[in-house]
Design a protein around this motif. Sequence first.
Motif, PDB file in Angstrom:
ATOM      1  N   GLN A  26      13.108  23.739 -19.653  1.00  0.00           N
ATOM      2  CA  GLN A  26      14.278  23.905 -20.504  1.00  0.00           C
ATOM      3  C   GLN A  26      14.265  25.308 -21.089  1.00  0.00           C
ATOM      4  O   GLN A  26      13.254  25.766 -21.614  1.00  0.00           O
ATOM      5  N   PHE A  27      15.409  25.967 -20.990  1.00  0.00           N
ATOM      6  CA  PHE A  27      15.562  27.285 -21.598  1.00  0.00           C
ATOM      7  C   PHE A  27      15.759  27.088 -23.095  1.00  0.00           C
ATOM      8  O   PHE A  27      16.592  26.308 -23.515  1.00  0.00           O
ATOM      9  N   VAL A  28      14.968  27.769 -23.908  1.00  0.00           N
ATOM     10  CA  VAL A  28      15.156  27.695 -25.364  1.00  0.00           C
ATOM     11  C   VAL A  28      15.163  29.103 -25.923  1.00  0.00           C
ATOM     12  O   VAL A  28      14.446  29.986 -25.453  1.00  0.00           O
ATOM     13  N   LYS A  29      16.008  29.318 -26.910  1.00  0.00           N
ATOM     14  CA  LYS A  29      16.077  30.648 -27.523  1.00  0.00           C
ATOM     15  C   LYS A  29      16.282  30.454 -29.010  1.00  0.00           C
ATOM     16  O   LYS A  29      17.372  30.133 -29.452  1.00  0.00           O
ATOM     17  N   PRO A  30      15.197  30.610 -29.775  1.00  0.00           N
ATOM     18  CA  PRO A  30      15.337  30.457 -31.219  1.00  0.00           C
ATOM     19  C   PRO A  30      16.317  31.499 -31.741  1.00  0.00           C
ATOM     20  O   PRO A  30      16.464  32.568 -31.151  1.00  0.00           O
ATOM     21  N   THR A  34      13.042  35.965 -29.049  1.00  0.00           N
ATOM     22  CA  THR A  34      13.084  36.085 -27.602  1.00  0.00           C
ATOM     23  C   THR A  34      13.275  34.705 -26.987  1.00  0.00           C
ATOM     24  O   THR A  34      13.028  33.690 -27.625  1.00  0.00           O
ATOM     25  N   PHE A  36      12.389  31.578 -24.581  1.00  0.00           N
ATOM     26  CA  PHE A  36      11.218  30.892 -24.039  1.00  0.00           C
ATOM     27  C   PHE A  36      11.703  29.860 -23.024  1.00  0.00           C
ATOM     28  O   PHE A  36      12.858  29.444 -23.050  1.00  0.00           O
ATOM     29  N   ARG A  38      10.526  26.093 -22.002  1.00  0.00           N
ATOM     30  CA  ARG A  38       9.644  24.962 -22.309  1.00  0.00           C
ATOM     31  C   ARG A  38       9.424  24.216 -20.993  1.00  0.00           C
ATOM     32  O   ARG A  38      10.391  23.876 -20.311  1.00  0.00           O
ATOM     33  N   THR A  53       4.755  26.588 -22.977  1.00  0.00           N
ATOM     34  CA  THR A  53       5.929  27.460 -23.075  1.00  0.00           C
ATOM     35  C   THR A  53       5.597  28.798 -22.460  1.00  0.00           C
ATOM     36  O   THR A  53       4.459  29.267 -22.538  1.00  0.00           O
TER      37      THR A  53
END
Lengths: 188, 254
Positions: A26-30, A34, A36, A38, A53
Amino acid sequence: MYQSAEIRNGLKIELEGYPYVITYFQFVKPGKGTAFTRVKLRNLLNGNTLERTWRSGETLEPADIEEFTMQYLYNDGEQWFFMNQENFEQVGIQKESIADVTPWLLEEAMCEVMFYKGRAVSVVPPTFVELQITYTEPGARGNTATGTNKQAVLTTGASVGVPLFIESGEFIRIDTRTGEYVERVGKK
Amino acid sequence: MEEQLFALPVADGYLRTSPEFACKRVVAAGLPRIYDLGPCFRDRERGSWHGREFTMLEWYRAGAGLADLMDDVEALVATAANALGVDAPAAWRRVTVRDLFLETTGVDLATASASDLSSRDRGFDDAFFRRFVEDVEPRITAPTFVRDWPASQAALAQVRDDGPWPVACRFEGFLGGVELCNAFLEVVDSQEQLRRALSVNAARVAAGESPHPVDMAFVEAVGRMPTTAGIAMGLDRLVAALCGWDGIERGRVG
């Protein structure tokens, strides 16, 4: 090396001395950070799963994994011999590496064989195999009840649960993923 | 624009990543309460909760503070739930990012270094975000406003240094475990605005990325803004989170 942007299901990577296959990502972007990815991984040797990650820009090491379609030839009790269908090389695989599938291996069956660092680590037989019953208790005539089972011994030595109406000498279809009886097939 | 935003290039310019600059110029021109609702575009963002195109709602309130915007969000989400015919979410929690880290990881951000957060990252922010992604965010299950982020992640929010550590006057709202909105107590000082823009560009150049163009008309306008709180909310995420979907794709039209 793989880039983090190349992460996808089925990618095989080396991590802490083991080969893993990526089973979920899964694409995650806080908010202000930057990107990440997962990732869930399954260990190709022992089946254990873990989560990691990767930060955008980090790399992943490819696992030394090769997969071939191979034909099962014979065994000498210690090793099971297969022929690579691409280069016709013969390879012996130690019994303990494939103990879970030997009950379903018929000579000439095409299998998917995975090698890690040149060593065979898994053999996937055809999903369905047809095997003959060498012995099962005679069933009570007229008993067609489903849900009741008896044990039947197959030509490979394996034992499976079958319905009461199945008799010695008959052929049955087995699902090799579960090791369970599927149906009776016509006598050969 | 922020270091980690990448605009989509078009014929002779870029598609907007957010309406923020235009909105602030309107606030600077004298309109105290405004909103913008429309499509925004971000390159390099693809995933179940990210799309290159998405719909953003931004609103700005001169004279307001972050707590006012939290009240706005609670009311808006309840109204949206009603309109969608789904249950309104549970009561919102308001917590600082420092307390949230203490609770979920035991690490005190006020004193932590990058290596206290993660062994795989050298910079504080990268280590912070890895830990956030791995251990903190998955535990934000209830509707939550997370405020007082590290000063290094202020973007265009004011920084306050009157507590245990310098923090950005910012909050993010989480709904259904997903970041729904991001709010700032806005920088209203032209010099500070220019300094932030140049520092973002220096970081981008150091990372091998192209610098963002600096919009001097915007920089000057910022100096004419009154004290203002502003917020951006992803509407695709709002609908998906309220409906319990597993991403924003299902809500796409066309």
